[in-house]
Design a protein around this motif. Structure first.
Motif, mmCIF file in Angstrom:
data_model
loop_
_atom_site.group_PDB
_atom_site.id
_atom_site.type_symbol
_atom_site.label_atom_id
_atom_site.label_comp_id
_atom_site.label_asym_id
_atom_site.label_seq_id
_atom_site.Cartn_x
_atom_site.Cartn_y
_atom_site.Cartn_z
ATOM 1 N N LEU A 199 -9.954 -9.156 7.896
ATOM 2 C CA LEU A 199 -9.793 -8.528 6.602
ATOM 3 C C LEU A 199 -11.126 -8.530 5.867
ATOM 4 O O LEU A 199 -11.806 -9.518 5.803
ATOM 5 C CB LEU A 199 -8.767 -9.320 5.782
ATOM 6 N N LYS A 214 -1.123 -16.005 7.910
ATOM 7 C CA LYS A 214 -0.006 -15.066 7.944
ATOM 8 C C LYS A 214 1.323 -15.760 8.188
ATOM 9 O O LYS A 214 2.332 -15.425 7.544
ATOM 10 C CB LYS A 214 -0.253 -13.994 9.010
ATOM 11 N N ASN A 229 1.113 -11.388 -5.692
ATOM 12 C CA ASN A 229 0.392 -10.509 -4.758
ATOM 13 C C ASN A 229 0.728 -10.776 -3.292
ATOM 14 O O ASN A 229 0.060 -10.268 -2.400
ATOM 15 C CB ASN A 229 -1.119 -10.619 -4.978
ATOM 16 N N GLN A 270 1.476 -7.565 -1.199
ATOM 17 C CA GLN A 270 0.269 -6.770 -0.996
ATOM 18 C C GLN A 270 -0.600 -7.373 0.108
ATOM 19 O O GLN A 270 -1.097 -6.654 0.988
ATOM 20 C CB GLN A 270 -0.521 -6.699 -2.304
ATOM 21 N N LEU A 271 -0.783 -8.676 0.090
ATOM 22 C CA LEU A 271 -1.642 -9.317 1.080
ATOM 23 C C LEU A 271 -0.991 -9.316 2.460
ATOM 24 O O LEU A 271 -1.670 -9.147 3.476
ATOM 25 C CB LEU A 271 -1.991 -10.732 0.637
ATOM 26 N N SER A 290 -1.587 -6.059 4.060
ATOM 27 C CA SER A 290 -2.961 -5.872 4.523
ATOM 28 C C SER A 290 -3.215 -6.491 5.887
ATOM 29 O O SER A 290 -4.202 -6.159 6.543
ATOM 30 C CB SER A 290 -3.943 -6.455 3.501
ATOM 31 N N VAL A 291 -2.326 -7.401 6.320
ATOM 32 C CA VAL A 291 -2.514 -8.066 7.623
ATOM 33 C C VAL A 291 -1.330 -7.810 8.551
ATOM 34 O O VAL A 291 -1.066 -8.583 9.473
ATOM 35 C CB VAL A 291 -2.742 -9.586 7.446
ATOM 36 N N LYS A 292 -0.639 -6.696 8.336
ATOM 37 C CA LYS A 292 0.568 -6.421 9.108
ATOM 38 C C LYS A 292 0.293 -6.290 10.601
ATOM 39 O O LYS A 292 1.177 -6.552 11.429
ATOM 40 C CB LYS A 292 1.267 -5.161 8.593
ATOM 41 N N GLU A 299 -12.662 -13.205 4.726
ATOM 42 C CA GLU A 299 -13.602 -12.534 3.834
ATOM 43 C C GLU A 299 -14.993 -13.046 4.167
ATOM 44 O O GLU A 299 -15.162 -14.177 4.614
ATOM 45 C CB GLU A 299 -13.264 -12.775 2.361
#
Length: 348
Positions: free
Chosen positions: A16, A253, A317, A320-321, A324-326, A336
């Motif tokens: 990510l 995750k 959030n 949303q997060l 982003s890692v689905k 990061e």
């Protein structure tokens, strides 16, 4: 097979963030034969595996640009003496620069000084070291832990029974975080520590330890923990038929999915996680390759660069997060790292 020391071959890992791009000007390593030595201590966790793999991804990008030739990865396990020997071997082999994820803040000072005498730069990443010759690149572990403890105090309105589970005893990051936890809790007299101990940054071990704690501790309002242990602790509470307490965990995750499942079931859960990016290896690799190519690092306070952690996970959030890692595996930690432009800004 020896499971305490091993080499990793090059592997790619989607992460990510913003992909590394661009170059380092016109400098090239073709004639310099730049070799990066990466000495990793403690391993066997998903975080460390992701750290090594993402470091290799960053290296391969530089290699493709002709900015480095070879990456040598050694893994010593929790044995500090073995890590000292690994670094000594790198010095003997005349690597261009050494990247070091240290088992000890102070015990590698001697071998780091050997690297200094051999004129080989050393970057201690993830875990800072006390040797003044080394450049430290990592998050501020004390500040990171302070955020966790302060969040728990806030959630409890300054009053409650708290269990604290740390990582590996004596490990620099674990010591810094534990110190931060207790500094915050000790400033809040309404917070009572009912148990503290170690889960070795391992999900299964953390679950087993917490199961024993729950059997002996009838009430716990909150659990302060981090990095790879949160899911194990969550499962221990579930197995004991007890509701989840207020707790911190990891930006991984699998933990986020279990958190989401609790919310979807209508449970009133209050959890928190901060990114501790394994991609600190990518950032350190960017620094290492620039130094090996003759660039000059701007002066750093205490010779230390603290990566500014951006990602924090709350109920607000979480969806949303997770989205982003689905496509990432369940063991993936939110990543990061510095872009090439941000890395360039650290140099003259």
């Amino acid at each position: 097979m020896d499971f305490t020391r091993r080499h990793f071959s090059s592997a790619s890992l989607a992460v990510l963030g913003v992909a590394a791009a661009g170059g380092l000007g016109t400098a090239r390593a073709a004639d310099k034969k730049i070799t990066i030595g990466l000495s990793n201590g403690y391993f066997g966790t998903e975080w460390r595996d992701q750290m090594v793999s993402s470091s290799q991804v960053q290296f391969e990008g530089y290699k493709a640009q002709g900015l480095a030739n070879k990456l040598v990865v050694q893994q010593a396990g929790a044995d500090t003496n073995a890590q000292i020997q690994d670094v000594r071997n790198m010095i003997r082999d005349r690597v261009s620069i050494i990247m070091l994820d240290a088992n000890s803040a102070a015990s590698l000072t001697g071998v780091i000084n050997e690297a200094k005498r051999a004129h080989i730069p050393v970057i201690a990443f993830d875990q800072s070291v006390t040797a003044p010759y080394a450049i430290n690149v990592g998050i501020d572990e004390y500040d990171w832990g302070k955020h966790y403890a302060e969040w728990i105090v806030q959630q409890l309105n300054g009053k409650g029974l708290v269990a604290v589970m740390d990582g590996v005893p004596g490990h620099p990051a674990a010591v810094a975080r534990r110190t931060a936890f207790f500094d915050v809790f000790n400033k809040n007299p309404g917070i009572k520590i009912v148990w503290s101990g170690y889960g070795m940054w391992d999900q299964a071990k953390a679950q087993a330890v917490m199961a024993t704690v729950l059997a002996a501790t009838p009430h716990i309002d909150a659990v302060c923990t981090e990095d790879g242990m949160g899911l194990g602790i969550m499962r221990a509470f579930q197995a004991a038929g007890r509701p989840l307490p207020i707790m911190t965990g990891e930006a991984q995750k699998s933990f986020l999915l279990a958190w989401k499942k609790e919310l979807d079931a209508g449970h009133d859960v209050h959890l928190f996680a901060r990114s501790n990016p394994p991609e600190i290896g990518r950032t350190a690799m960017g620094v290492a390759v620039r130094i090996a190519n003759g660039k000059t690092l701007k002066p750093l306070p205490n010779n230390t660069y603290h990566y500014p952690v951006q990602v924090e996970v709350t109920n607000a959030n979480l969806d949303q997060l997770l989205a982003s890692v689905k496509d990432k595996p369940d063991g993936y930690f939110l990543g990061e790292w510095l872009t090439e432009a941000q890395l360039d800004s650290l140099f003259v």
